[in-house]
Every structure is written in C-alpha cells, then in structure tokens.
Design a protein around this motif. Structure first.
Motif, short mmCIF file in Angstrom:
data_model
loop_
_atom_site.label_atom_id
_atom_site.label_comp_id
_atom_site.label_asym_id
_atom_site.label_seq_id
_atom_site.Cartn_x
_atom_site.Cartn_y
_atom_site.Cartn_z
N ARG A 130 0.83 -1.21 0.00
CA ARG A 130 0.00 0.00 0.00
C ARG A 130 0.86 1.25 0.00
NH1 ARG A 130 -5.34 1.36 3.56
NH2 ARG A 130 -5.53 3.51 2.87
N ILE A 131 1.97 1.22 0.73
CA ILE A 131 2.90 2.35 0.70
C ILE A 131 3.43 2.53 -0.72
CG2 ILE A 131 5.14 3.15 1.52
CD1 ILE A 131 4.54 1.83 4.19
N ASN A 132 3.78 1.43 -1.37
CA ASN A 132 4.21 1.51 -2.76
C ASN A 132 3.15 2.20 -3.62
OD1 ASN A 132 6.58 0.23 -2.16
ND2 ASN A 132 5.95 -1.78 -2.89
N GLY A 133 1.91 1.79 -3.41
CA GLY A 133 0.83 2.40 -4.18
C GLY A 133 0.71 3.89 -3.93
N SER A 134 0.86 4.29 -2.68
CA SER A 134 0.78 5.71 -2.35
C SER A 134 1.89 6.48 -3.05
CB SER A 134 0.87 5.91 -0.84
OG SER A 134 -0.23 5.28 -0.19
N CYS A 135 3.07 5.90 -3.07
CA CYS A 135 4.19 6.56 -3.74
C CYS A 135 3.91 6.68 -5.23
CB CYS A 135 5.49 5.80 -3.49
SG CYS A 135 6.16 6.00 -1.83
N ASP A 136 3.36 5.64 -5.83
CA ASP A 136 3.04 5.70 -7.25
C ASP A 136 1.98 6.76 -7.52
OD1 ASP A 136 4.84 3.69 -7.62
OD2 ASP A 136 3.35 2.08 -7.71
N ASP A 137 0.96 6.82 -6.67
CA ASP A 137 -0.07 7.84 -6.83
C ASP A 137 0.55 9.23 -6.76
OD1 ASP A 137 -1.87 5.84 -7.06
OD2 ASP A 137 -2.71 6.06 -5.03
N LEU A 138 1.41 9.41 -5.74
CA LEU A 138 2.06 10.71 -5.58
C LEU A 138 2.88 11.06 -6.81
CD1 LEU A 138 2.74 13.15 -3.85
CD2 LEU A 138 4.63 11.84 -2.86
#
Lengths: 205, 205
Positions: A130-138
């Motif tokens: 999920r952290i990875n996903g947040s970074c990708d979104d950012l």
DNA sequence: TTGGATACAATCGTACATGTATGTATAACG
DNA sequence: CGTTATACATACATGTACGATTGTATCCAA
C-alpha cells in the motif's frame, strides 16, 4: 464489569488505539503485547480482543487513523495550486508534510512506527504494498503538476515530467526517512526550507 | 559431537551467518528464532550460542558482513574520480550502488533486512545511529566532491555544495528504499540510469 | 602423551504471549 | 418492562523461545 454506553465504548476504542500507537512506538510492533497495550489504555486484554481481532488488526487501525488526513492534505495543496504556479504548489506541498510532522506528534509517531518499528513480512506485507501504491499515486500527481508547469514554460527545458516526478518522490521519501531517523524530533529550520526550495529551484526554467 | 578444526569452526560460523541472513530476510528479525537459524545452518542452537552471544550479536555480524565492502567501494569511486570530473564520479558512485545491489543478492538481502525487517528499538537503536553516521559521512564526502566541481566551474552557479550534497543523500536514501521496496528484485534499467543522470545533470553548469 | 581447551549436541526449567472460553452487569430495544 | 445483545473482566490451556546446564569427543599445545 458493566456494559458501557455506545459513546463510552467508542471512547475506549480510541483509548486503545492511542495506547497501541504509544506502545508500538516505544517497544516496536513485535515486542508489543496486547497486555501492555491494555494496561496503557487502562483496560484488560478482554477489551482489546473485543474491539480488535488481533494485533495486526490494531496495527491497521493505528495506521488508518493518522496517515489518511496527511495524504489528503497533500493532494488538496497540489490541486488548488495548479492554476497559478504548479512548481510553487509542489514546494508548498512538500513543506507542508514536514510542518505537519513537526506539529502533530501522533502523526510523527505513526510514521516512525511504519518506517522504523515494524517488520514488513508475512501478514504485514500488504502495508508495504500500500505504501508503494501511495508513492506511485504521488508520482502521478507530481507528474501532472510538472507537466502543467512545462506547458506554461515554468519547467526547465529538456526535463521529462515523469522523471523529475520520480526524483521528487525519492527525494521526499529519503528526506522523510532521515527527518524521522534522528533521536530527537526534528524541526522545520530555515536550512530545511532552503533544501526544499533548492529542489524546486533546480527544476525551474 | 566432536570438536572441529579451527577452519571447520570458522566455516560453521559463516554458515550460521548466512543462515541468519536468510531467515532474518524471510521471517523478520523478531520472529526469527535461533532454533530456525540453527536448522537452516544444519547445526543446533548450541553451536549458535557458542559462536554468538545472542540474536543481537548475530544481527550485528550479519550487518558487518555485507555493508562494509559496499560503503568502501563508494568511497573509492568518489575519491579516484576526484581529479577529472567530480560530478561524473558522483554519478558513477550512485550507479555503482545499484549495480552492486542488483548483482549481489546477499547484499540486497542484508539491506532489505536493515530497512524493512528490523525494528529499531531498545538494543537495536545503535544500528540506526550508525546508519545516521554513515549518511553524515557520505554527505561530507559528497560535499567535498561538489566543492571541487564548483572550483572547476562544473557546478551550476549559485548552488551551495553542502545543500546539494544533502539533497543527493536524501535522493539516494529514498531511491534505495523504493528500489528495495518492490516485491521482486529491481533491475538497473535504462530508465533508472536516466534518473541518476538527470539528478547529476540538474547540478551541472 | 596427556591434560586442558575447544566446538559443539542434548536436555531442562522458566517465562511469557496468545487465543479462547466463560462470567456478568447493564444499555438498548421492542 | 422483559429480553437480548453488548462491553467488557477473568480465568484457563497451549505453544514456544530463551538461557543455562551438562555431556562429550576431539584438537592442540606443552
């Protein structure tokens, strides 16, 4: 023990979450026992097991409690700064993250738990994803802002919006990491503001 | 069990370290039991307790085993590239870190343990402080390289060597973090090389 | 060659942490 | 106004990791 009001039950639930955050932060997630959390919250393990399935469930609750508002604030700042100067919007967004971390101890504690006091293995790997996903979104959000800056001639020529966005994400990740790694709570010093300003200035036309 | 030769004892010691790295990586430090490490190494807990005081001691041994050569290589690269083009030397040094992480699975495992599979609390806080020290040392080295670049007019005018060095440290920290965060081992793709090249190009006059 | 010192293996007791099961008084609801 | 689900506290059984102790066969050194 007698049955409590719904409002009282909700309050004890929050007490447990607050206690969990504190004990997670001081002992680390794995060494934290539900008994210690219960003591810190002034209840027994029975109460903890009533409100949460197990330690993992409590961990997720702690995470959901503090990180969502911070991420949302970043998005707002990025979006409403889109019209005038996207680069200034990015700079404000980056700076805001650290001012929030400086001013909100519970948010800082939660971040420190996620980065330094948790082992991402087995049932905790979803958190990492999920952290990875947040970074990708950012990265995508930043890419859009950089692209709008490029369209207005504000971005240094020859730069790829996607690449600079990625680098900004890595810079932010590392900066937050090092910001939290220090023994005592860090502060948003003028030098820190200058660092962020430099990161943006290097990208300005 | 009979007594082994000195050479044989040293070999079992290395076997234990290798096994510890593997189990640390798959289970996380806290869930790793010395019994499992012993099984993985093909010995009993008695052997582990003979060679190491406790789990913390073994953890430090695993750390000392893999990170020192990597840090040394960075320093060499930075120093011997000092004469011609310091910025190119920095770029080579950054790139080398990722090529090493790509080519040396044990180094990557060790880094992943330190970043994602360890809770830095109580007796593990010294490790975090040491990482802080390493980052500070790297910042000083980078600052020197950037300053030499500035003296030769290679650095973009108006940039403070100390500030750009700090930002490079944060960029490296975040990049390594995200490089290792992915589910499968990352690779040094052309896009990744372009990212590092861009980081340096932004600083070039 | 012989007496340690070494390099482990095997065993044991202790201490917790977990999950669950049960008890219970009361708030909520019809 | 009675019943039922709620919101916990208490007690119990299980598993397991740790540290220490003891055993023991061999190497090494004098």
């Amino acid at each position: 023990m007698a049955r409590k009001t719904k409002a009282e039950a909700e309050q004890t639930r929050r007490q447990i979450i607050d206690a969990a955050r504190k004990v997670f932060h001081t002992l680390g997630v794995s060494r934290t026992t539900l008994e210690k959390i219960a003591q810190e919250a002034g209840v027994t393990r029975g109460a903890v097991y009533w409100h949460f399935k197990d330690k993992q469930d409590l961990f997720f609750a702690v995470r959901e409690h503090a990180t969502l508002p911070l991420v949302d604030q970043v998005d707002e700042r990025l979006l409403d700064a889109g019209q005038a100067d996207p680069l200034a919007g990015i700079e404000q967004a980056l700076l805001r993250i650290f001012t929030v971390l400086e001013g909100d101890p519970s948010a800082r504690e939660t971040f420190e738990i996620m980065i330094f006091r948790c082992e991402y293995v087995a049932e905790f790997t979803p958190v990492l994803e999920r952290i990875n996903g947040s970074c990708d979104d950012l990265a995508i959000k930043l890419q859009g802002a950089y692209r709008r800056a490029a369209e207005r001639g504000l971005l240094r020529p020859g730069l790829d919006p996607a690449l600079v966005a990625q680098e900004t994400v890595y810079f932010l990740t590392g900066a937050v990491d090092r910001w939290l790694a220090g023994p005592e709570p860090a502060r948003v010093t003028p030098a820190w503001r200058a660092l962020i300003a430099q990161h943006i200035a290097l990208r300005r036309a």
